[in-house]
Design a protein around this motif. Structure first.
Motif, PDB file in Angstrom:
ATOM      1  N   UNK A 282      53.891  36.621  54.432  1.00  0.00           N
ATOM      2  CA  UNK A 282      55.126  35.777  53.763  1.00  0.00           C
ATOM      3  C   UNK A 282      55.169  36.158  52.419  1.00  0.00           C
ATOM      4  N   UNK A 283      54.243  36.507  51.641  1.00  0.00           N
ATOM      5  CA  UNK A 283      54.206  36.574  49.966  1.00  0.00           C
ATOM      6  C   UNK A 283      54.337  38.467  50.139  1.00  0.00           C
ATOM      7  N   UNK A 284      54.074  39.430  51.441  1.00  0.00           N
ATOM      8  CA  UNK A 284      53.848  40.502  50.876  1.00  0.00           C
ATOM      9  C   UNK A 284      52.594  41.283  50.443  1.00  0.00           C
ATOM     10  N   UNK A 285      51.714  40.764  50.881  1.00  0.00           N
ATOM     11  CA  UNK A 285      49.908  40.639  50.552  1.00  0.00           C
ATOM     12  C   UNK A 285      49.574  41.339  51.187  1.00  0.00           C
ATOM     13  N   UNK A 286      49.642  42.650  51.709  1.00  0.00           N
ATOM     14  CA  UNK A 286      48.456  42.841  52.348  1.00  0.00           C
ATOM     15  C   UNK A 286      46.951  42.244  52.780  1.00  0.00           C
ATOM     16  N   UNK A 287      46.870  42.256  54.124  1.00  0.00           N
ATOM     17  CA  UNK A 287      45.330  42.219  54.652  1.00  0.00           C
ATOM     18  C   UNK A 287      44.123  42.526  53.891  1.00  0.00           C
TER      19      UNK A 287
ATOM     20  N   UNK B   6      52.647  44.287  41.885  1.00  0.00           N
ATOM     21  CA  UNK B   6      51.286  43.733  42.240  1.00  0.00           C
ATOM     22  C   UNK B   6      51.174  42.618  41.693  1.00  0.00           C
ATOM     23  N   UNK B   7      52.234  41.513  41.036  1.00  0.00           N
ATOM     24  CA  UNK B   7      52.861  40.485  40.298  1.00  0.00           C
ATOM     25  C   UNK B   7      53.686  39.711  41.348  1.00  0.00           C
ATOM     26  N   UNK B   8      53.411  38.681  42.181  1.00  0.00           N
ATOM     27  CA  UNK B   8      53.974  37.034  42.741  1.00  0.00           C
ATOM     28  C   UNK B   8      54.230  36.364  41.980  1.00  0.00           C
ATOM     29  N   UNK B   9      54.629  36.034  40.973  1.00  0.00           N
ATOM     30  CA  UNK B   9      55.265  34.597  40.522  1.00  0.00           C
ATOM     31  C   UNK B   9      55.675  33.888  41.257  1.00  0.00           C
TER      32      UNK B   9
END
Length: 387
Positions: A199-204, A266-269
């Motif tokens: 959901x946050x766009x972070x890969x496994x 690559x920064x998710x706030x």
């Protein structure tokens, strides 16, 4: 149980009553008539609902505001005179100053103040001198001071803010301890974590560093972003998750830092979150390069969720984290060492696994919430015995 004595808890903003002291009011209200006082908004009334206590709004500001401060002092004095509490217990700097002055003037017999940090440590020159005077006056009005870490106690003594016999650290420190059943990674399944990452766009396979707190200069955000910027240019499968709000009016970040947060994919706030556990559950390491703390709750929370931490060598953080056992301690405001510690977390799997194995156990054994609550209750009961 008949509750005969009245206890008033005061914080500057209601979020402190609601989050930092969560659950404590309900526990203490089994033994005392508890009233929560803070600036008024919907969060204050959430405290009344969630904790089952009476709340009273009295406006206070976190910044120096002579007219509003005098008005707040007068309102607190009038309220204390009316309620005649057995104990006034303040938390946070401004509430401590105003609350202790007002309680002293109103003749409250037991005036307690918990110190969870000293913002004045980052001030210099004339402002620092003024703040030192205010701090000493606050402690002079109090009958007991509770630093929430041993490092804070040492600083208070070094600065000669008060005599040693007025100071006490409860247990191993902390203002509220940590509910290790609530902050437990087993509350989240691998599938839940995978779905939330997606959901946050972070890969496994991404390694996720997380910061939780106010996005301000004295939390070390400028250094953290610079260290991560260098890292993300070297390694692509790394993310930085920022959980917290900007406070541009109090302690703004540099324009370069703000630009990097906005532009680095690559920064998710994600802003402020009522429940930080899902974010900790999908993360690998807490990065918390603060300049000053009391005993930071977020380091306790991360450890309870099984995360090792990178923290700065400041009081509180360096009591929770033992270097090389459940995390890494780096110098304050040192971007290079912060970067190197982040690289080691990612690249040295054996080292990381060792820290991770110890992380939760070292929190459970030292900072369980119920133990902290019982310690505070014991302090209150001692006051009754001395009447």
């Amino acid at each position: 149980m008949e509750k005969t004595q009245k206890l008033i808890r005061v914080t500057t903003v209601p979020l402190s009553l609601k989050i930092l002291l969560k659950g404590q009011h309900r526990f203490i209200s089994q033994y005392y008539k508890v009233i929560g006082v803070s600036s008024g908004n919907s969060e204050l009334f959430d405290v009344a609902k969630n904790e089952g206590i009476k709340v009273v709004p009295i406006e206070m500001t976190r910044v120096i505001s002579p007219w509003q401060d005098l008005k707040s002092l007068w309102q607190l004095f009038c309220f204390f005179k009316k309620e005649k509490p057995f104990i006034v217990h303040t938390h946070t700097p401004k509430a401590g100053t105003l609350g202790m002055f007002a309680a002293k003037l109103a003749g409250v017999p037991h005036r307690l103040h918990t110190v969870a940090g000293l913002p004045l440590l980052e001030s210099t020159g004339g402002k620092r001198k003024v703040l030192n005077v205010v701090e000493r006056a606050t402690y002079a009005c109090a009958t007991k001071i509770y630093p929430n870490s041993f490092g804070l106690k040492d600083i208070i003594l070094q600065e000669e803010f008060c005599k040693p016999n007025k100071l006490k650290v409860l247990g191993n420190g902390s203002s509220n301890g940590i509910d290790t059943a609530y902050f437990n990674p087993e509350n989240f399944s691998p599938q839940q974590n995978q779905n939330f990452r997606s959901k946050l766009g972070i890969n496994a396979g991404d390694f996720v560093f997380i910061f939780i707190g106010r996005l301000v200069g004295d939390k070390g955000i400028n250094e953290l972003i610079e260290a991560f910027k260098n890292k993300s240019s070297e390694i692509k499968d790394v993310r930085l998750l920022l959980v917290g709000t900007f406070e541009s009016e109090l302690d703004p970040l540099t324009p370069a830092t703000q630009q990097e947060i906005a532009s680095n994919s690559n920064i998710i706030s994600v802003g402020f979150q009522k429940d930080v556990r899902p974010y900790l559950a999908i993360s690998d390491c807490l990065a918390f390069p603060s300049y000053r703390e009391g005993l930071p709750n977020v380091v306790l929370q991360a450890g309870a969720m099984g995360l090792p931490s990178i923290v700065t060598n400041i009081n509180g953080s360096n009591e929770i984290i033992i270097n090389g056992q459940n995390g890494v301690i780096v110098p304050v405001k040192n971007t290079t060492e912060l970067h190197d510690a982040m690289m080691k977390m990612m690249s040295d799997c054996d080292f990381y696994s060792h820290l991770q194995r110890n992380a939760r156990a070292m929190i459970v054994s030292r900072y369980e919430q119920q133990v902290v609550w019982e310690g505070i209750l014991s302090e209150y009961k001692l006051l009754e015995q001395n009447v």
